[in-house]
Each structure stands twice: as C-alpha cells, then as structure tokens.
Design an enzyme around this catalytic site. Sequence first.
Site, short mmCIF file in Angstrom:
data_model
loop_
_atom_site.label_atom_id
_atom_site.label_comp_id
_atom_site.label_asym_id
_atom_site.label_seq_id
_atom_site.Cartn_x
_atom_site.Cartn_y
_atom_site.Cartn_z
N ASP A 180 0.85 -1.18 0.00
CA ASP A 180 0.00 0.00 0.00
C ASP A 180 0.90 1.23 0.00
OD1 ASP A 180 -3.03 0.86 0.64
OD2 ASP A 180 -1.67 2.21 1.71
N LEU A 181 0.54 2.23 -0.80
CA LEU A 181 1.38 3.41 -0.91
C LEU A 181 1.17 4.35 0.27
CD1 LEU A 181 1.10 4.25 -4.72
CD2 LEU A 181 2.68 2.70 -3.53
N ASP A 223 -4.48 2.54 -4.52
CA ASP A 223 -3.03 2.43 -4.34
C ASP A 223 -2.66 1.11 -3.69
OD1 ASP A 223 -4.18 3.02 -1.92
OD2 ASP A 223 -2.58 4.35 -1.24
#
Length: 312
Positions: A180-181, A223
Amino acid sequence: MELFSFSDMSLQHVPSYAGITTSPLWSAVTSKLGSALPEQLQTTLELNQQLQMFSMAAGKILPLTAMQLCTAVGEFKAAGSCDGPHEYRSMLVLNEQCLAELIYQSELPVSPMQQRKLLELEQQWLFPLRNALIVTRLQQLALRDTLTGLGNRRYFDDAIQKALQLTERKQQPMVLILLDLDNFKQVNDNFGHHAGDEVLLAVADAMRCTLRASDNLFRFGGDEFAVLLTAEDAQSAELVAHRLVKAISQHHICVKFGVSASAGLASYQAEETTQTLFNRADSALYDAKQSGKNAVRTAAIHGNPIAEVMNA
C-alpha cells in the site's frame, strides 16, 4: 487493429519438432502440409498452441533448434527451443499490417528454397494468427488494470487459486505480499489525479524492474498492489518485499511527490484457504502502516502475533 503490449501467456508443453528435425523430402512436404496446416491452426485461438503447430510444420522444412513469435501482446517460444547457430527472421504481414515477427533458429543456414517454403507456410497462418491475436488482446484487457497494465483483481483471484493448487500438489512454498502506498492521498488532494496516475505508473514500473516474473504483479485499484511468489522465489520473499519497497520509495517520481510504500507478507500454511492467507498478509500490511510506514512486516503462522518490524 491496434494491439497493446502485455506479458505472454504460459506455454503448454506439447511436442515440438524444434531440435529434432531432419532434412525432408520436398515432394512429401508439399503434399502433406499443403492442406493439413490451415485446418489444424483453425482448431485453436491460443497463440501458444498455434505456434507449436506451426513449428512442427516448419520443422519438416528446416532443422530447427528454436522458434519465437514476437507480437504486440507478448513474445512466445516454441517448447523445446534452444539457441542455434543460424537465425532467420520473417515479418508476418496481412493487409499491409504487421501482425508479428517470426524468428527461426536453425542448425544450418536457411537456403532460398527453404525461405520460399517457409513463406508458403506463413501465408497459411496469417488469418488464424490474426484471430488469435484479437482474442488474446481481449483476454488481456479483461484481466489487466487499464492504467498500469498489471493484473487486476479478477486476474489475481484466478492466479492465487491456481498457485495454491500447484503449491499443494508440489509441496512448494507460496508467499503473498500486499503493498500500500504511503501519502498517496495527499498527491491526489494537492496535485490532482493526473499526478496520482503518474505515481501509480511509476510504482508499476518500479515493481516490474524489481521482479523477473511480471505476471505475478497485481493492482487491486486505488493504491493497493499485490505480489504472488512461488517455488524458489518464495524462499526469498522477505528480501523481495524489501527490494520492492526500496525501489518504489527511490523512484524519482515517488521522491518528487513524497510517496513511499509499506508491505505485509504471509507464507502459505498447510490446508490454508486463499482468504485466510490474504487476511494474514493484510493484517501484516496494516501493522506496517501503523508502525510508521515505509516498512515491511511478516505475518506469523496461523494468527500468531505479527513478526517484528523490518524497516525498509
């Protein structure tokens, strides 16, 4: 017909004449191949299967060691291919449109007569090849994220189920990495969705450059990303996770917008379902995010406490 570039589909290991052919009798070749090949090619829309059929026919004309088909939807090699001392290339063109490039590798140089015979075979492949390319493109579009070209959630669900079956059958390891960003929402809020798309493309590029098997990369939307590792790759999953997080955080586009990544990974345990494997990896990812981001965490076995933080 516009074609997009996608990863090739898995080869089916069916017999090929590659590497085992001998010089043919030309009269026999002409009589046997003239009508059989088109009908064979029309029985399937799988590029790999068509290539195998064509390689068997071409192997009666030329002592092949390898054959490769290069298209806009991927590159395909005939099963049993190995490098040969001589190479011959041919463009497959239909209605002034280049469908593919065909690369022959042979034990001997290709004579003008052999080139003519190969051209005759290639002409028989053009229409079945065009149809197979259209089908492959549509299949890829249905299974790929339209922005990044990575596998979508539908592709992931199918891939993880197949990987689990293979893991159980061969008793080999399998690891799921979820990423996950970090700070991605701020990019969209402060710079707009165009900048967000730029970051997502950069992340996909960084992931492809880090992993050999790009077919194991997925974007769920937003994301969120996933990586499936099996066999030998799974044995170095923690190292892979660190490399992915580092590659993303150091990409110049991500540096520009202050984006990094966090990752959680879980190793498949005996008789575990894909859902429990996913949940454990997701819990590890959540813990990594809560620990300060730009980190990697590993889920322990069957719901035991998450392994200690490993800063990326």
